[in-house]
Every structure is written in C-alpha cells, then in structure tokens.
Design a protein around this motif. Sequence first.
Motif, mmCIF file in Angstrom:
data_model
loop_
_atom_site.group_PDB
_atom_site.id
_atom_site.type_symbol
_atom_site.label_atom_id
_atom_site.label_comp_id
_atom_site.label_asym_id
_atom_site.label_seq_id
_atom_site.Cartn_x
_atom_site.Cartn_y
_atom_site.Cartn_z
ATOM 1 N N SER A 5 8.313 11.888 14.161
ATOM 2 C CA SER A 5 8.089 12.957 15.129
ATOM 3 C C SER A 5 9.382 13.336 15.837
ATOM 4 O O SER A 5 9.658 14.516 16.075
ATOM 5 N N VAL A 6 10.198 12.308 16.172
ATOM 6 C CA VAL A 6 11.486 12.595 16.812
ATOM 7 C C VAL A 6 12.407 13.335 15.844
ATOM 8 O O VAL A 6 13.100 14.289 16.214
ATOM 9 N N GLN A 7 12.386 12.875 14.598
ATOM 10 C CA GLN A 7 13.202 13.570 13.592
ATOM 11 C C GLN A 7 12.755 15.019 13.459
ATOM 12 O O GLN A 7 13.588 15.939 13.421
ATOM 13 N N SER A 8 11.438 15.256 13.375
ATOM 14 C CA SER A 8 10.921 16.613 13.288
ATOM 15 C C SER A 8 11.330 17.430 14.506
ATOM 16 O O SER A 8 11.730 18.602 14.387
ATOM 17 N N PHE A 9 11.230 16.806 15.678
ATOM 18 C CA PHE A 9 11.564 17.534 16.900
ATOM 19 C C PHE A 9 13.038 17.923 16.921
ATOM 20 O O PHE A 9 13.385 19.037 17.367
ATOM 21 N N GLY A 12 8.951 15.013 8.644
ATOM 22 C CA GLY A 12 8.718 13.938 9.612
ATOM 23 C C GLY A 12 7.610 13.009 9.155
ATOM 24 O O GLY A 12 7.724 11.769 9.290
ATOM 25 N N ASN A 13 6.547 13.591 8.593
ATOM 26 C CA ASN A 13 5.463 12.752 8.061
ATOM 27 C C ASN A 13 5.962 11.887 6.910
ATOM 28 O O ASN A 13 5.576 10.712 6.779
ATOM 29 N N LEU A 34 14.511 6.964 23.318
ATOM 30 C CA LEU A 34 13.807 6.212 24.369
ATOM 31 C C LEU A 34 12.296 6.301 24.188
ATOM 32 O O LEU A 34 11.569 5.317 24.390
ATOM 33 N N LYS A 35 11.813 7.471 23.767
ATOM 34 C CA LYS A 35 10.375 7.631 23.571
ATOM 35 C C LYS A 35 9.887 6.828 22.361
ATOM 36 O O LYS A 35 8.760 6.308 22.355
ATOM 37 N N VAL A 36 10.729 6.709 21.325
ATOM 38 C CA VAL A 36 10.372 5.854 20.192
ATOM 39 C C VAL A 36 10.318 4.400 20.627
ATOM 40 O O VAL A 36 9.410 3.634 20.261
#
Length: 618
Positions: A323-327, A48-49, A312-314
């Motif tokens: 972070s979304v990808q990691s999640f 994700g980073n 939606l959060k992005v």
Amino acid sequence: MANAAERRPGTVRRLLELLRPYRLRMALVVLLGTGATAFNLAGPKLIGNATDMAFAGVVSRGLPPGASKQEVIADLRAEGDHTLANVLSTADVVPGQGVNFQALGQLLLFTLLLYLAGGLCMLVQGRLVAYIAQHTMYRLRERVAEKLTRLPLGYFDRSSRGEILSRVTNDVDNLQRTLQQTLGHMVNSLFAVCGVMAVMLMLSPMLAGLVLVSVLVAAAGALSISRRARPRFAEQWKSTGSLNGYVEEMYTGHAVVRTYGRRAVAERTFDEHNETLYRATTRAQTLSGLISPVTRFVTDLNYVLVAVVGALKVATGTMSIGSVQSFMQYSGMFTQPIIDMANFSAQLQSGTASAKRIFEVLDEPEQRPAPARPVRPARVRGRVDFQRVSFRYEPDAPLIEDLSLTAEPGQLIAIVGPTGAGKSTLGNLLLRFYEVDAGRILLDGIDITEMTREDLRSRVGLVSQEPWLFAGTIAENIAYGRPGATQRDVVEAARAMCVDRFVRSLPDGYDTVLDDDSSTVSAGERQLITLARAFLAEPSILLLDEATSSVDSRTEVLIQQAMTSLRSGRTSFVIAHRLSTIRHADLILVMESGRVVERGTHSELIAAEGAYARLYAS
C-alpha cells in the motif's frame, strides 16, 4: 470602438470558440483521456497487491507450517518483536506456503494489459489532438487571409509588411504548437489529478492531505510566476514582429542602404531590435523556467515526506508495504501532472500572447461591405464624375476638399501639380482603395459604391510608378492582366507596349524567370511589362500614375504612340510630373493642396500664365 472592444470576448474564450466545430472529437479526446487515466490508476494498486503477495510468500517460507497467522504474530509479540508483528498483521501470510507464482504472474499480466490499454487510448487521443490542432489552425489561417483581403488600404499603410507577416506566420505557428502540445496533456493531467487524489484518500487520508498541501504550495508558486511571465511573452512576440518588419524593410531596400553607406547604421539598428528581442525572450523564458524547479523542489520534498511517514505507518501496522509502495507511485502520478501543467502554463502564456496578436488583426475595422444588390453595368463607356468629393487620410489633416471634375468617354485627362497635391489620391478614390468622406464618384452615372469593388476594379487598368512583378516568367506576368490569355495574346500586348523587342534578346525569351526583385530586367523594362499587362486586360478606364517615369525618352515616345491606340474609346487618367508627356491631353487639371486650381488644354493653360505655366517653365 472602445465599447465594442470592451464587449469583445477574452482571448481564451475566443480560442474555445475556434474549437467548437470539433466538439464531438473533443468529447472523444476527453473520453479517451478518462479511459487512459482509469487504466493507469489501476496499475499502481495492482503492483502494490503483487508486492504484498510476493512479500507474504517470501516471509511465509520462514514461518512454521501448520501455524496460523494469529499464532505467529502472538509468538512474535511474546518475544518482544513488535515491529515485525505489526508488519505481518497487514500481510496476507500463510505460514509455510511460499510464493504463489501462478497467481502473481496472472496479476502482473493483467496489470501489463491495463497499461497497454492506457497507452492505446493515449495514442488514439494524440492523433485526434493533432487533427484538431492542425484543422483549427488551417481554418484560422483562412480567416486571417480572408480578413486581409477585406481590410482597407490604410491598414497596410500604417503596418509594416514584416509585422503583418509575423502575425500570419510566426504567431499562428506558435499557437498551433501550443494547442498540439497542451490540449491533450491538459485534459489528461486534470483527470489524473482528480482520480489519483480520490485513490490516495481511500488509501490514507493523512498522507493524501500531506501531498495535497505540498502540491497547493507548488501550484501557488507556479501561478505567481506564470502571471509575471504573461506580459513578458506579449513583449517577446511584439519584438519579434518589429524585428521581422525591420529585416524585411532592409532586405527590400538593400541597394539603397549600400548606396548611401548606411550599412553600419542598419546593422546597429538591427542589433538594437535584436537586443530588444533577446532581452524580452530572456525575461520571458527565465521567468517561465523558474516554474519547473520550484514545483520539482516541492514535489521532491513531498516524496521524501511520504516515504518517511509511510515507513512509520508500515512499522506501526496501519499500512502494508504494498500500500505504501502504491501510494508513493500515486504521489508521483499526482505531482507529475501538476509539474506538467506548470510547465505547460509557460507555453500557454506564449500561445495566448500570439492568439491575442492574431485576434487583433481579425478585429481590425473592415472596408465598407459590398451592397446587397450591386449594380453591374453591361458595358462601361467611361464617363467619370467626381461630385464635390472631400477626403482626408487623417481626421485633422484635410487633403481633398469639395473637388468636382468630369471625364468624358475616350478623353485623356492629365493631372499635374506639386508633390502632395493629392494627384495619386484621386486614383485611390476611383479604385475605392479609400472611401470618400463626402461627395460621390459616378461611373457612367452609377455611384461606384453601388458596384462591387471587384467589378469596379476589373474595368480599370492601373499602372503605378512602382511596377510590381511576381516571381515567375515574363509571359506569366503579362498574362496576369487577363485570366486565360493565350500566348498569342501575350505577344500582341508585348509588341504594342515595346516589350517584345527586349524580350527577344533574352536567352529564354518569354520564359525568362523573374526573381523576387526582378533584377534580371531593368527598372524601365519592368515598367514596360506592367504596361503590357494593363494593355492585355483591355480595361474601360486607364489610370497611369507616372507610368513612364522609369523609361528613356525614346521608349517613352514609342509608348505614347502605342497608348494612342490603347486609349481609343477609353477614358484615361494620366498623373505626370514631366509635363512634356501630356501636352496633347484633352483636359489638364492642375492641383494644389487637394483642389483643382486650373483646368484646360495645354495651350489654354500656357496662355493663362497661371500655376500650370509656372510649372511648365520650371
């Protein structure tokens, strides 16, 4: 017995007790599972980073150099592009810089090394789990084999050989597969669930709550299905044992089945057993097969919800793309162990059912233990005393009641009577295949319960009416009576028992290999081989249970002559239906309904015109 069964620990607890000797290795399995989980947990966050780094570099190329991130975001908001401004607010953007490939490559290389370390941990863990499972089953097989040697003959009388073999082979193999497939995976899955949930809570409590609710719904459905499948697996393995028992019985008696034209009936009965097993297996597998689709549907739905809410959060600037990808990766890592555990639960139910059947064998009451200080007579003369002996196979069905008799050393004692009178039972009691209910049996004045069974049986030579030969050469079967016997000893015993004459006519002689049912020799010849085996053992007491029932009249006369020298100085018990073979016995006992109703020599009993005279006349 009921109270003992209630105090007995559960199947799962007993399985854990089997693993106790390997607790250090199990601790290492847990440690390796923790390490593998930790290494794998770091991967999605680092990826994700890397995604955020690449995204920020690509976006920064199109931004005016020299401007700050805050100035670019302010300009975008002034132009009304709030979505892009929100996205940039979560990215580490340096306008005009571009992608830092060196830093990105180092990050990806470090991620690769972490995944390799996690894979190495899982590889070593897999080897350890295989070692634990194999050695545990090795010890369990030893326990079952030792248990079978300590079980009374009554257990084998009421259980089919196929059913016993199914428990010793099929159920143990199934339990072994269960341990090997689930032991390491269950540990890894448990750590993965806990670790991933902790990371997801740090990334986004709201998304983590969404994932947790969906997984709990899937777990509840899987647990409900698993409970319903448990009795089905027990029925499946019970049906497997029944089928194996029937197949073994029909194969052993295939000649009788064909002789009486019962092939069609046997096939129909087999089809019934097969159908029962098919239905039990189908029900068990169908129920267990529902677990994966149910959990997969819920987890796929959860994946979609995470993707939508994450987007939606992005868009609102509360999470970065990386972070979304990691999640989303963590979401898959969280749900996959749940799916695995749900799938393993079916295997666990099957393995638990097999373990229960194995433990039922281990829990069977054993024969009376050997005395702490057994008596071992240096020499056995052969005096046998039955003193007021009573015995019954079933509690409410008396067989032998208050029987007393004495056999002096060197005597030939013949036991005759109608079928079911208890003649063979006397031999079983003398050999302690069964224990007397009352009274006692003395050997040279020593209660046989004060001797070990091995010592007692080593002094008794048994030849039953059903000769047993194992797959091997004729010489090996004869030598079975005395460990370490030479070829010369074997040949001498064979000559004494009229075996040598027909063995010499075979192409391979004493090296002739007998198959499982010994079809290479006749029934009478098989009986002669068992007599030679008893001759070679040089027992102090001979127990012949219809030993000449399968030989012709001429061979029977030869055997009787050979037995005269064999019986010299030995006590012999002969159970016979053909009364002509025991006319010269020192003492004839006539049994009816478990009692000795007459005793004496042949001439004395004929003169008495009682039960023996009626048997002889018939």
